[in-house]
Enzyme design. Structure first.
Site, PDB file in Angstrom:
ATOM      1  CB  ILE A 266      -0.968  -0.017   1.216  1.00 17.86           C
ATOM      2  CG1 ILE A 266      -1.874  -1.254   1.143  1.00 17.86           C
ATOM      3  CG2 ILE A 266      -1.798   1.259   1.262  1.00 17.86           C
ATOM      4  CD1 ILE A 266      -2.726  -1.492   2.390  1.00 17.86           C
TER       5      ILE A 266
ATOM      6  CE1 TYR B 257      -1.565  -6.523  11.183  1.00 18.38           C
ATOM      7  CE2 TYR B 257      -3.667  -7.581  10.685  1.00 18.38           C
ATOM      8  CZ  TYR B 257      -2.745  -6.577  10.461  1.00 18.38           C
ATOM      9  OH  TYR B 257      -3.012  -5.604   9.520  1.00 18.38           O
TER      10      TYR B 257
ATOM     11  CE  LYS C 115      -1.332  -2.833  11.785  1.00 16.09           C
ATOM     12  NZ  LYS C 115      -0.764  -1.617  11.185  1.00 16.09           N
TER      13      LYS C 115
HETATM   14  N1  LIG Z   1      -3.029  -5.238   2.681  1.00 15.99           N
HETATM   15  C1  LIG Z   1      -4.137  -5.350   3.399  1.00 15.99           C
HETATM   16  O1  LIG Z   1      -5.107  -5.980   3.002  1.00 15.99           O
HETATM   17  C2  LIG Z   1      -4.238  -4.650   4.740  1.00 15.99           C
HETATM   18  C3  LIG Z   1      -5.458  -4.760   5.443  1.00 15.99           C
HETATM   19  C4  LIG Z   1      -5.580  -4.128   6.674  1.00 15.99           C
HETATM   20  C5  LIG Z   1      -4.522  -3.390   7.179  1.00 15.99           C
HETATM   21  N2  LIG Z   1      -3.348  -3.312   6.493  1.00 15.99           N
HETATM   22  C6  LIG Z   1      -2.258  -2.507   7.087  1.00 15.99           C
HETATM   23  O2  LIG Z   1      -1.811  -1.589   6.108  1.00 15.99           O
HETATM   24  C7  LIG Z   1      -0.413  -1.358   6.256  1.00 15.99           C
HETATM   25  C8  LIG Z   1       0.302  -1.648   4.949  1.00 15.99           C
HETATM   26  O3  LIG Z   1       0.089  -3.002   4.601  1.00 15.99           O
HETATM   27  P1  LIG Z   1       0.710  -3.674   3.300  1.00 15.99           P
HETATM   28  O4  LIG Z   1      -0.276  -4.654   2.820  1.00 15.99           O
HETATM   29  O5  LIG Z   1       1.232  -2.629   2.401  1.00 15.99           O
HETATM   30  O6  LIG Z   1       1.920  -4.508   3.974  1.00 15.99           O
HETATM   31  P2  LIG Z   1       3.427  -4.708   3.482  1.00 15.99           P
HETATM   32  O7  LIG Z   1       3.980  -5.789   4.366  1.00 15.99           O
HETATM   33  O8  LIG Z   1       3.498  -4.888   2.019  1.00 15.99           O
HETATM   34  O9  LIG Z   1       4.107  -3.319   3.844  1.00 15.99           O
HETATM   35  C9  LIG Z   1       4.628  -3.001   5.111  1.00 15.99           C
HETATM   36  C10 LIG Z   1       6.040  -2.452   4.927  1.00 15.99           C
HETATM   37  O10 LIG Z   1       6.531  -2.090   6.224  1.00 15.99           O
HETATM   38  C11 LIG Z   1       7.890  -2.454   6.314  1.00 15.99           C
HETATM   39  N3  LIG Z   1       8.194  -2.711   7.717  1.00 15.99           N
HETATM   40  C12 LIG Z   1       7.717  -3.723   8.483  1.00 15.99           C
HETATM   41  N4  LIG Z   1       8.211  -3.634   9.727  1.00 15.99           N
HETATM   42  C13 LIG Z   1       9.017  -2.535   9.747  1.00 15.99           C
HETATM   43  C14 LIG Z   1       9.798  -1.908  10.746  1.00 15.99           C
HETATM   44  N5  LIG Z   1       9.871  -2.404  11.979  1.00 15.99           N
HETATM   45  N6  LIG Z   1      10.478  -0.764  10.433  1.00 15.99           N
HETATM   46  C15 LIG Z   1      10.412  -0.255   9.170  1.00 15.99           C
HETATM   47  N7  LIG Z   1       9.699  -0.819   8.174  1.00 15.99           N
HETATM   48  C16 LIG Z   1       9.002  -1.949   8.471  1.00 15.99           C
HETATM   49  C17 LIG Z   1       8.055  -3.697   5.454  1.00 15.99           C
HETATM   50  O11 LIG Z   1       9.392  -3.856   4.956  1.00 15.99           O
HETATM   51  C18 LIG Z   1       7.025  -3.469   4.341  1.00 15.99           C
HETATM   52  O12 LIG Z   1       7.626  -2.970   3.173  1.00 15.99           O
HETATM   53  C19 LIG Z   1       0.046  -2.233   7.428  1.00 15.99           C
HETATM   54  O13 LIG Z   1       0.046  -1.439   8.592  1.00 15.99           O
HETATM   55  C20 LIG Z   1      -1.032  -3.297   7.491  1.00 15.99           C
HETATM   56  O14 LIG Z   1      -1.132  -3.834   8.791  1.00 15.99           O
HETATM   57  C21 LIG Z   1      -3.184  -3.920   5.288  1.00 15.99           C
END
Ligand SMILES: NC(=O)c1ccc[n+]([C@@H]2O[C@H](COP(=O)([O-])OP(=O)(O)OC[C@H]3O[C@@H](n4cnc5c(N)ncnc54)[C@H](O)[C@@H]3O)[C@@H](O)[C@H]2O)c1
Length: 338
Positions: A14, A154, A158
């Site tokens: 995202i 998880y 959150k």
């Molecule tokens: N994709 C979905 O369907 C979805 C649904 C609900 C919530 N979310 C939330 O949206 C956000 C983005 O999700 P996404 O799908 O893009 O996930 P993603 O895993 O692709 O992206 C998260 C990024 O954060 C980085 N990261 C993780 N831990 C880290 C740390 N300690 N320090 C620095 N960087 C770190 C990772 O390298 C990764 O690139 C997250 O907070 C996730 O919980 C996503």
């Protein structure tokens, strides 16, 4: 005036789409990401390379929870807006490696809040998840529903993030919008999520694991529609309690802080079986299916009440499932993710 956004998780699914959109809209973007190895780092690298094609993009590779790192960064760049998307995501992995959720989601978010306390942005926006609704059975899920029954660690981290941000918002008058995202999908998506896993298995002629015998329902949201919602919400800053003159019905605004939580979803839940049928149509092939029970930590259905979102930013584009799944399959095939 060029505005600056700090986007954490910018090499993630995202975060990449959002950063690309902000750059196209003329923002300066500071992208922060640790490039963790939770899934294929080369996918993150390829997303990052695209962002680095813009002169307005600066990348910082570091961990959120590194003490003081984000405070230094905020001191240096003084972003107008912070969008916090970096996290350890994934419901199932939180049974295997709960500590990484404590480190990234609890410690990491704490460091970011401390940074924002020292150098307050005009608006801080942070990702939460539909998983915080946990065992709630009243659908659709509304922001003002009680959310006390998380089913995975998880989701628990959150929910904690929502509470942590609320306290900083109250104590330091920091405007915060929390997003509860509903299952996001689209090109450049995550290899641990259903769409990527299914397409990969089908290309390899392997069976796909269908949880809860295909009767699970998810409010699948196309990533560009979701990003549109995020971008519009950037300029909808939650007002402090003493600054409010009119109320929106069903608003989640805190009575004691400039803090609000907003669902971002399509509000059209789809059964997993129908989702798989859309993939089969897009790929022109039928999947061999391995029907399985529900997995621990999972919830049977999610469905977003989006009335608050619509009241705040108007109707969002609503990409039909067949079109969104088709875009993913084309991306997957063009980029050769096999
Ligand atoms: N994709 C979905 O369907 C979805 C649904 C609900 C919530 N979310 C939330 O949206 C956000 C983005 O999700 P996404 O799908 O893009 O996930 P993603 O895993 O692709 O992206 C998260 C990024 O954060 C980085 N990261 C993780 N831990 C880290 C740390 N300690 N320090 C620095 N960087 C770190 C990772 O390298 C990764 O690139 C997250 O907070 C996730 O919980 C996503």
């Amino acid at each position: 005036m060029v505005r600056t956004a700090l986007v954490t998780g910018s090499a993630g699914f995202i975060g990449f789409h959002l950063s690309r959109r902000l750059l196209a809209d003329g923002w300066r973007v500071i992208g922060f990401d640790a490039m963790t190895d939770y899934y294929d780092v080369s996918l993150k690298q390829r997303r990052l390379e695209i962002l680095q094609g813009s002169d307005s993009f600066t990348t910082v590779e570091a961990r959120l929870e590194e003490p003081g790192r984000l405070t230094e960064l905020m001191a240096e760049h003084r972003p107008d807006v912070v969008v916090h998307l970096a996290a350890q995501a994934g419901v199932r992995y939180s049974l295997e490696a709960p500590r990484s959720y404590v480190e990234s989601n609890l410690m990491g978010t704490f460091e970011l809040l401390e940074a924002a306390r020292a150098y307050p942005p005009a608006h801080m926006l942070m990702a939460s998840t539909s998983s915080v609704y946990g065992a709630n059975t009243d659908m659709p899920y509304a922001e003002t529903d009680k959310v006390d029954t998380q089913m995975s660690f998880y989701a628990a981290t959150k929910k904690s993030n929502e509470a942590m941000a609320h306290s900083y918002s109250h104590l330091f008058n920091l405007p915060v919008t929390m997003f509860r995202f509903f299952t996001v999908y689209g090109p450049w998506g995550r290899p641990d999520m259903a769409l990527f896993k299914f397409v990969k298995a089908m290309r390899e002629g392997k069976p796909i694991d269908v949880y809860n015998h295909g009767r699970m329902k998810r409010d699948f949201t196309y990533v560009e529609d979701l990003v549109e919602g995020v971008v519009r919400l950037i300029d909808v800053v939650p007002p402090a309690p003493e600054m409010r003159d009119s109320a929106i019905e069903g608003d989640s605004l805190s009575p004691v802080a400039p803090w609000r939580v907003v669902n971002i979803g399509l509000s059209q839940p789809v059964e997993l079986g129908d989702f798989i049928a859309a993939i089969e149509t897009a790929m022109g092939t039928e999947a061999a299916k391995n029907y399985m029970d529900m997995q621990p930590g999972d919830v049977p259905a999610t469905w977003a009440d989006t009335r608050l979102l619509t009241a705040l930013v108007g109707e969002l584009p609503a990409t039909p499932l067949a079109k969104g799944v088709g875009a993913f399959v084309r991306w997957y095939e063009e980029k050769n993710w096999d």
